[in-house]
Every structure is written in C-alpha cells, then in structure tokens.
Design a protein around this motif. Structure first.
Motif, PDB file in Angstrom:
ATOM      1  N   ASP A  35       7.499   5.328  -4.203  1.00 18.50           N
ATOM      2  CA  ASP A  35       7.017   3.996  -4.578  1.00 18.50           C
ATOM      3  C   ASP A  35       7.910   2.900  -3.990  1.00 18.50           C
ATOM      4  O   ASP A  35       8.360   1.993  -4.692  1.00 18.50           O
ATOM      5  N   HIS A  37       9.208  -0.329  -2.169  1.00 22.09           N
ATOM      6  CA  HIS A  37       8.820  -1.723  -1.912  1.00 22.09           C
ATOM      7  C   HIS A  37       9.975  -2.416  -1.197  1.00 22.09           C
ATOM      8  O   HIS A  37      11.129  -2.278  -1.599  1.00 22.09           O
ATOM      9  N   SER A  39      10.907  -6.334   0.456  1.00 23.56           N
ATOM     10  CA  SER A  39      10.475  -7.722   0.603  1.00 23.56           C
ATOM     11  C   SER A  39      11.506  -8.524   1.371  1.00 23.56           C
ATOM     12  O   SER A  39      12.710  -8.249   1.308  1.00 23.56           O
ATOM     13  N   GLU A  74       8.251 -15.338  -0.173  1.00 20.10           N
ATOM     14  CA  GLU A  74       8.517 -13.908  -0.176  1.00 20.10           C
ATOM     15  C   GLU A  74       7.463 -13.161   0.646  1.00 20.10           C
ATOM     16  O   GLU A  74       6.259 -13.352   0.438  1.00 20.10           O
ATOM     17  N   LYS A  76       6.104  -9.457   1.540  1.00 22.47           N
ATOM     18  CA  LYS A  76       6.137  -8.063   1.112  1.00 22.47           C
ATOM     19  C   LYS A  76       5.809  -7.173   2.307  1.00 22.47           C
ATOM     20  O   LYS A  76       4.647  -7.015   2.687  1.00 22.47           O
ATOM     21  N   VAL A  78       6.787  -3.787   2.793  1.00 19.01           N
ATOM     22  CA  VAL A  78       6.417  -2.425   2.392  1.00 19.01           C
ATOM     23  C   VAL A  78       5.996  -2.469   0.937  1.00 19.01           C
ATOM     24  O   VAL A  78       6.714  -3.010   0.090  1.00 19.01           O
ATOM     25  N   ARG A  79       4.819  -1.897   0.660  1.00 17.22           N
ATOM     26  CA  ARG A  79       4.257  -2.042  -0.684  1.00 17.22           C
ATOM     27  C   ARG A  79       3.835  -0.686  -1.261  1.00 17.22           C
ATOM     28  O   ARG A  79       2.741  -0.201  -1.018  1.00 17.22           O
ATOM     29  N   GLY A  80       4.749  -0.082  -1.994  1.00 17.99           N
ATOM     30  CA  GLY A  80       4.433   1.122  -2.759  1.00 17.99           C
ATOM     31  C   GLY A  80       4.191   2.374  -1.940  1.00 17.99           C
ATOM     32  O   GLY A  80       3.299   3.165  -2.261  1.00 17.99           O
ATOM     33  N   GLU A 256      -0.496  -3.056   6.598  1.00 19.20           N
ATOM     34  CA  GLU A 256      -0.166  -4.111   5.635  1.00 19.20           C
ATOM     35  C   GLU A 256       0.807  -3.622   4.569  1.00 19.20           C
ATOM     36  O   GLU A 256       0.683  -3.948   3.388  1.00 19.20           O
ATOM     37  N   GLY A 257       1.770  -2.816   5.004  1.00 19.91           N
ATOM     38  CA  GLY A 257       2.814  -2.351   4.104  1.00 19.91           C
ATOM     39  C   GLY A 257       2.446  -1.178   3.230  1.00 19.91           C
ATOM     40  O   GLY A 257       3.257  -0.719   2.429  1.00 19.91           O
ATOM     41  N   LYS A 258       1.220  -0.653   3.381  1.00 15.31           N
ATOM     42  CA  LYS A 258       0.764   0.456   2.543  1.00 15.31           C
ATOM     43  C   LYS A 258       0.500   1.690   3.396  1.00 15.31           C
ATOM     44  O   LYS A 258       0.162   1.583   4.571  1.00 15.31           O
TER      45      LYS A 258
END
Length: 287
Positions: A35, A37, A39, A74, A76, A78-80, A256-258
């Motif tokens: 998980d 993240h 930023s 901010e 983001k 990398v997201r999860g 998109e970071g996912k």
C-alpha cells in the motif's frame, strides 16, 4: 512528443536478443511493497480561491504588503501500490510519462520517504547509476572509484574490477576525461557498469538501456542474468516494449500512480499496447 509517441513497438530483429529469458525459480521473497503512497510538495504554485487565511497582525500585514504569498500543492505520484517480488525475478515496469515508474523505483531504493504504506527489502537495493554520487567535473576514473565505494566495494575490489568496468562501459581512454565530456550514452553505460559491478541483491535500471546498441544490450542482459542467478532481483523501467519482453519475465503496468496490471511480460505488454493504440487513435480522431 506525446506520452505514446516514444513507446517503441517496432521489432528490429537485428537489435533483439532472441535467447529466452532466464528462468530462476524461487519461492523466497526479496521485496514486499505494501500500500505504498509517495507524494511531492510543489512550492510556489498559484493560489486558487480565497480562504479565511491567517491573521498576521498590523506589523505583519505591513511587511507582507505587496508580496506574493507562496502556496503549496501536493502531487500524489504513487497511490496505493502493492506487490511482492521473489529472488531471481526480472520485472519490467511500464507506463506513460508521469505515471510514477521512476518514483516507485526511488522509493524502493530508499531515496524517497513514503507518505504511506511500507517497503520491506531482503538485501541491499541499488538504483542504476548512483546518480547522486557521480560528478560531471570529475574523471570517469574518479567516478568509478567513488561510485563503487558508495555501493559497498572495498578499495581492493575497486582496483580488481576497474578495468572490467571500463571495458563493460565501452568508454576507453575517455575514462581519464571529465564526465561532462561524455555523451549521454557513455554516461549511461558507465552508470550501469558501476552499479552492476557490486552484484547487488536488487538491481534497478531506469531507461539506461535505451542509449546502448545491440551489443551493449546483450551484455546488459548477461549481467542481469548474473545478478538473478546469484539470488538477486532486477527491475527494469523502459519505454521499449521489445526490451521489456526480451529481458523480463514479469511486468508491472503503472498508470497515474496506480498498479493497473501485474503479470507475464507478453500479456501485460500486449494489453498496454492496446491501450496506447486506442489512446493514439482517439487523439488523432479528435485533431
């Protein structure tokens, strides 16, 4: 240039290594990303709208009168993202520009603190090139010494492997000149040679192979196989799907970071190609 225009889909048989990707079966984990993240904070971004603000007092308002108030935005990156890697795996990471591929590698290497989640590594990760150490004003010789020492080699080991690094990087007498005189390809090859000289537990390569010719890519693949045979793990970020398929057994598609898809290299690259083709067609149709 758009994000999809730089993706290399054309197969040049003269440039591809046709030998199968080395299989190194293992059930032992070398890396666990849970998980994650990451930023970034961008200072000086334009402020939109109005809020209650802060009461600076009479003196504060006089001092700040006419001055621009910096704002913070901010991003983001990398997201999860969650995945596990095993010893001996060669994992490609693909995605359009700004998708978070390089940020993910830097977080795994411990160069960026996570905003959330965790990264557990069994061993020492080495992000290709020790970029923060190599200095353009110093000669290739000095950079080899400094970079190899930074990766944990002893002075004796550096001396023993010095010529091997020079030969692998194919820089010849340029090793005695400052790195600022090198072409981008020479610099990338030297960074790869230094990073691989230590045979790290986890080797992470970010776009370096794009600047090499077929012979250099073949040598790079041999070095990657050597790392994996020694119970190491290799990550490769590249916009060339041909390079990814020929060198990796598994691919992570980041967007998109996912994490969009995680699977076999041919399967994931085919799905990514369909996506970029449809995206290109939509853009062309709307022009």
């Amino acid at each position: 240039m758009t994000d999809t225009e730089e993706v290399d889909f054309e197969v040049d048989q003269d440039e591809l290594d046709t030998t199968p990707v080395l299989e190194v079966p293992s059930d032992q984990l070398s890396l666990l990303v849970n998980d994650l993240h990451v930023s970034y904070r961008v200072f000086g971004a334009k402020k939109v709208g109005h809020g209650a603000g802060r009461d600076w007092g009479v003196l504060g308002r006089l001092v700040r009168r006419g001055a621009k108030q910096p704002t913070v935005r901010e991003i983001k990156a990398v997201r999860g993202i969650t995945f596990a890697a095993k010893h001996g795996e060669a994992i490609g990471i693909i995605g359009v520009n700004g998708s978070g591929k390089s940020t993910l590698l830097r977080a795994i290497a411990g160069l960026i603190p996570p905003a959330g989640g965790s990264v557990h590594v069994a061993g020492n990760p080495a992000l290709l090139g020790v970029n923060a150490v190599l200095m353009k004003d110093l000669t290739g010789e000095r950079n080899i010494t400094i970079g190899a020492l930074a990766l944990g080699l002893t002075k004796k080991q550096v001396n023993e492997r010095f010529q091997e690094i020079v030969d692998f990087a194919e820089i010849g007498d340029f090793v005695n000149l400052p790195m600022k005189t090198y072409s981008s390809g020479m610099g990338a090859r030297l960074r790869f040679a230094i990073s691989a000289s230590a045979i790290p537990d986890i080797l992470m390569i970010d776009e370096a192979l794009a600047t090499g010719d077929a012979a250099f890519r073949a040598k790079s693949k041999e070095k990657m196989d050597e790392v994996r045979e020694g119970a190491g793990t290799v990550f490769l970020v590249s916009h060339s799907l041909n390079t990814i398929v020929s060198m990796c057994t598994r691919v992570l598609w980041v967007h998109e970071g996912k994490l969009v898809m995680d699977g076999g290299s041919k399967e994931v690259c085919a799905a990514y190609k369909r996506y970029t083709d449809s995206r290109r067609a939509a853009t062309s149709g709307g022009a």
